[in-house]
Design a protein around this motif. Structure first.
Motif, PDB file in Angstrom:
ATOM      1  N   UNK A   1      16.627 -42.942  15.933  1.00 43.63           N
ATOM      2  CA  UNK A   1      16.096 -42.373  17.171  1.00 43.63           C
ATOM      3  C   UNK A   1      16.067 -40.844  17.103  1.00 43.63           C
ATOM      4  N   UNK A   2      17.096 -40.252  16.495  1.00 44.36           N
ATOM      5  CA  UNK A   2      17.131 -38.799  16.347  1.00 44.36           C
ATOM      6  C   UNK A   2      15.963 -38.311  15.497  1.00 44.36           C
ATOM      7  N   UNK A   3      15.685 -39.042  14.403  1.00 45.25           N
ATOM      8  CA  UNK A   3      14.545 -38.690  13.548  1.00 45.25           C
ATOM      9  C   UNK A   3      13.240 -38.775  14.346  1.00 45.25           C
ATOM     10  N   UNK A   4      13.090 -39.849  15.135  1.00 45.23           N
ATOM     11  CA  UNK A   4      11.855 -40.013  15.915  1.00 45.23           C
ATOM     12  C   UNK A   4      11.682 -38.869  16.906  1.00 45.23           C
ATOM     13  N   UNK A   5      12.777 -38.489  17.582  1.00 41.44           N
ATOM     14  CA  UNK A   5      12.676 -37.375  18.525  1.00 41.44           C
ATOM     15  C   UNK A   5      12.330 -36.073  17.815  1.00 41.44           C
ATOM     16  N   UNK A   6      12.897 -35.853  16.625  1.00 44.90           N
ATOM     17  CA  UNK A   6      12.609 -34.635  15.873  1.00 44.90           C
ATOM     18  C   UNK A   6      11.148 -34.602  15.430  1.00 44.90           C
ATOM     19  N   UNK A   7      10.636 -35.734  14.961  1.00 45.60           N
ATOM     20  CA  UNK A   7       9.233 -35.800  14.539  1.00 45.60           C
ATOM     21  C   UNK A   7       8.320 -35.566  15.739  1.00 45.60           C
ATOM     22  N   UNK A   8       8.673 -36.155  16.878  1.00 44.71           N
ATOM     23  CA  UNK A   8       7.860 -35.954  18.083  1.00 44.71           C
ATOM     24  C   UNK A   8       7.827 -34.480  18.462  1.00 44.71           C
ATOM     25  N   UNK A   9       8.984 -33.798  18.382  1.00 39.49           N
ATOM     26  CA  UNK A   9       9.036 -32.367  18.687  1.00 39.49           C
ATOM     27  C   UNK A   9       8.184 -31.571  17.700  1.00 39.49           C
ATOM     28  N   UNK A  10       8.231 -31.966  16.421  1.00 46.95           N
ATOM     29  CA  UNK A  10       7.414 -31.307  15.404  1.00 46.95           C
ATOM     30  C   UNK A  10       5.932 -31.449  15.719  1.00 46.95           C
ATOM     31  N   UNK A  11       5.534 -32.641  16.140  1.00 42.01           N
ATOM     32  CA  UNK A  11       4.128 -32.850  16.497  1.00 42.01           C
ATOM     33  C   UNK A  11       3.728 -31.958  17.672  1.00 42.01           C
ATOM     34  N   UNK A  12       4.557 -31.936  18.721  1.00 43.99           N
ATOM     35  CA  UNK A  12       4.207 -31.132  19.897  1.00 43.99           C
ATOM     36  C   UNK A  12       4.120 -29.644  19.564  1.00 43.99           C
ATOM     37  N   UNK A  13       4.975 -29.175  18.628  1.00 48.95           N
ATOM     38  CA  UNK A  13       4.996 -27.757  18.278  1.00 48.95           C
ATOM     39  C   UNK A  13       3.866 -27.359  17.339  1.00 48.95           C
ATOM     40  N   UNK A  14       3.188 -28.321  16.725  1.00 54.79           N
ATOM     41  CA  UNK A  14       2.200 -28.005  15.690  1.00 54.79           C
ATOM     42  C   UNK A  14       0.804 -28.526  16.016  1.00 54.79           C
TER      43      UNK A  14
ATOM     44  N   UNK B   1       6.778 -32.143   8.903  1.00 57.64           N
ATOM     45  CA  UNK B   1       7.709 -33.259   9.100  1.00 57.64           C
ATOM     46  C   UNK B   1       8.684 -33.341   7.933  1.00 57.64           C
ATOM     47  N   UNK B   2       8.160 -33.185   6.718  1.00 53.77           N
ATOM     48  CA  UNK B   2       9.022 -33.287   5.533  1.00 53.77           C
ATOM     49  C   UNK B   2      10.040 -32.145   5.484  1.00 53.77           C
ATOM     50  N   UNK B   3       9.701 -31.009   6.087  1.00 54.04           N
ATOM     51  CA  UNK B   3      10.603 -29.863   6.031  1.00 54.04           C
ATOM     52  C   UNK B   3      11.589 -29.772   7.180  1.00 54.04           C
ATOM     53  N   UNK B   4      11.567 -30.724   8.083  1.00 54.22           N
ATOM     54  CA  UNK B   4      12.460 -30.675   9.257  1.00 54.22           C
ATOM     55  C   UNK B   4      13.507 -31.779   9.164  1.00 54.22           C
ATOM     56  N   UNK B   5      14.649 -31.444   8.591  1.00 56.67           N
ATOM     57  CA  UNK B   5      15.765 -32.388   8.557  1.00 56.67           C
ATOM     58  C   UNK B   5      16.541 -32.304   9.867  1.00 56.67           C
ATOM     59  N   UNK B   6      17.354 -33.342  10.113  1.00 52.27           N
ATOM     60  CA  UNK B   6      18.234 -33.333  11.283  1.00 52.27           C
ATOM     61  C   UNK B   6      19.668 -33.550  10.810  1.00 52.27           C
ATOM     62  N   UNK B   7      20.605 -33.021  11.577  1.00 54.90           N
ATOM     63  CA  UNK B   7      22.030 -33.183  11.277  1.00 54.90           C
ATOM     64  C   UNK B   7      22.568 -34.294  12.161  1.00 54.90           C
ATOM     65  N   UNK B   8      23.039 -35.388  11.530  1.00 54.82           N
ATOM     66  CA  UNK B   8      23.562 -36.521  12.280  1.00 54.82           C
ATOM     67  C   UNK B   8      24.876 -36.977  11.642  1.00 54.82           C
TER      68      UNK B   8
END
Length: 563
Positions: A447-460, A498-505
């Motif tokens: 879920x964290x990955x999905x939220x991060x990808x969604x944020x990446x889409x909105x920002x780009x 997307x490939x360059x945006x890792x998340x810390x979990x």
């Protein structure tokens, strides 16, 4: 006929007409009270039906989340719906008391019960037998059919009550017109009788001086009564028009603008401001103003207004040393503050200023109180409609738009592109090895990955672009007025972001890549279904071509750089 007899007949006729005119406000007020009660009942039924639909949708969403994740926490909305639906249905039965309404309410209740049984059966099947049998059971479509039936039943009910409100508005208008006509006829009748009395009185002016004074007094009272009735009828008509306009408002700001345009006519010779709570409910913002409000504050706190503290109207007589609110800018002017309350919830306040507003003018204060009650109910309905609209088109996990909204906007953009001769591109995006992420790190990490990808889409993406979540890890980006070459560049830029945006979990760095399929209208599809299908096929090729890459639908340039 003797003069005395004529005087008696004329006086009797005048008294009869004046009695009729005096009774008109009571008759009109009684009819208006009945109509307003029916309008409130219709609004309650609509609110309850929308609340029922919202709880059913929440239950279905909770079921899906539980089926996908197996996490019991996803069932909180379902349990809330199980507890809340019986209360809502009971309230509907009380409001829909007529035989036909009761039958329709019973149909909605049966459909709701059947839907909740299906949801409960699905949840139990997931608990006992796992996801595969549950997916097969859900694929049979029984839950969708039941939900579609419920939507149809509730939509039909909403249409019935919308027509009912229209009929009630017409009835209110007819009452106003009838009262105005009766007032005009009564005035003309009085004038005729008084003219006859005055002509006869000219013959015996000295002996009948007292009778002439009485006739003049009666004429003055009649005119004042007629003026009050005309003013009340005019205010009632404009109030009904305001409520109808607010029913069509699509946001609180638009509703405030509608209110600002009507209040100068509904409250003539007065000024004031409309304050509403912001989303965080810590301050109130001035959403509308009319008259002399140049010095009114744009923002106030709840403790600044005694009406909000007390929960009731607070009058302040300027210059009398009374208790003034903190937001008062001119202490020498009378002011009346009224909280806007609906269903026990305070949503704002109405602050009205003007000379002579506090001492005397009881009818005016009563009218302002009635208007504040109507505004509170109308604004609450506007907020409810906006909230339900947002919930129906936004994915709760990623805050991206959902499939329903994509269908609406894509259909609209294709129609615009067809008119203007411009291209429309679609990117279908799927995260690579997402199941492995869930299996390795858990669904919370997924879920964290999905939220991060969604944020990446909105920002780009551009402000005119639309990013949606189709379901699971699949997302779609709609690019209006974007040809295939630019679409490929945009797709590859999104892939790299997307490939360059890792998340810390849980102390671990987790990343994900995406495969993207690109299709453009009209080259790859002449309608919505074929265009998305072409992008899906291109995504399938990207998956089999090594993942973390972009593929265009068949017929255009085939590949972008491998990630």
């Amino acid at each position: 006929m003797k003069f005395e007899t004529k005087i008696k007949v004329a006086a009797s006729a005048i008294i009869l007409v004046m009695s009729t005119v005096a009774a008109l406000p009571m008759i009109v007020n009684r009819q208006v009270t009945v109509v307003m009660a029916e309008l409130r009942s219709a609004s309650n039924v609509e609110r309850l039906q929308l609340t029922l639909l919202d709880m059913l949708l929440n239950a279905e969403t909770a079921q899906r989340g539980f089926v996908v994740t197996g996490d019991e926490r996803f069932l909180d909305p379902y349990h809330a719906a199980v507890n809340g639906i019986p209360t809502t249905l009971e309230a509907l039965r009380k409001e829909m008391a007529g035989p036909q309404e009761a039958a329709r309410a019973a149909a909605i209740e049966r459909a709701s019960s059947a839907k909740m049984q299906t949801v409960a059966r699905t949840i139990e099947l997931r608990r006992t037998r796992g996801i595969a049998p549950t997916a097969s059971y859900m694929a049979a479509g029984a839950g969708k059919v039941q939900m579609d039936q419920l939507r149809a039943l509730i939509a039909s009910e909403l249409a019935v009550y919308a027509q009912r409100r229209t009929d009630l508005g017409d009835q209110l208008l007819a009452t106003s017109n009838s009262a105005a006509t009766a007032s005009l006829v009564a005035t003309l009748t009085n004038i005729l009788f008084l003219a006859g009395v005055l002509v006869a009185a000219m013959r015996v002016l000295r002996q009948r001086n007292a009778a002439e004074h009485k006739a003049n007094a009666a004429a003055l009272e009649t005119r004042q009564t007629n003026e009050r009735i005309s003013l009340q009828n005019d205010l009632l008509f404009r109030s009904a028009d305001l409520m109808h306009s607010l029913e069509l408002a699509e946001s609180s700001d638009e509703a405030a603008g509608v209110i600002a345009s009507y209040l100068p006519r509904l409250l003539p010779n007065l000024s004031g401001s409309l304050y509403l709570y912001n989303n965080s409910r810590d301050i109130l913002e001035r959403k509308a103003g009319w008259g002399s409000v140049a010095g009114e504050p744009a923002i106030i706190e709840a403790l600044d207004c005694w009406a909000l503290r007390r929960g009731s109207a607070h009058p302040y007589a300027g210059g009398d040393g009374g208790l003034a609110c903190r937001h008062v800018t001119n202490p020498d002017t009378d002011r009346l503050c009224l909280p806007l309350v609906t269903q026990g919830d305070v949503i704002g306040c109405l602050s009205v200023t003007g000379s002579g507003l506090v001492h005397g003018a009881e009818d005016q204060r009563a009218w302002i109180n009635q208007l504040a009650e109507q505004l509170g109910l109308a604004l609450s309905n506007v907020r409810l409609r906006v909230s339900l609209r947002q919930q129906s088109i936004i994915d709760p996990l990623t805050q991206l738009y959902n499939r329903r909204y994509l269908d609406e906007v894509l259909k609209r953009e294709l129609a615009r592109a067809d008119r203007n001769g411009t291209p429309v591109s679609v990117l279908v995006l799927d995260l690579d090895h997402f199941k492995r992420i869930n299996d390795t790190y858990g669904h919370e990490a997924g879920d964290t990955i999905l939220r991060k990808v969604a944020l990446t889409l909105r920002d780009n993406i551009r402000s005119c672009d639309v990013a949606c979540r189709m379901g699971g890890e699949e997302m779609v980006v709609l690019l209006p007025e974007c040809g295939i070459d630019n679409a490929l560049k945009r797709a590859d830029a999104l892939r790299l972001a997307i490939a360059g945006n890792d998340v810390l979990h849980a102390g671990q760095r987790i990343g994900a890549t995406a495969s993207i399929g690109v299709a453009t209208y009209p080259g790859h599809g002449a309608n919505m279904r074929t265009l998305v299908h072409a992008a899906d096929l291109a995504l399938y090729e990207a998956k089999h071509g090594g993942r973390n890459c972009v593929r265009v639908a068949q017929g255009e340039a085939q590949d972008m750089a491998q990630g």
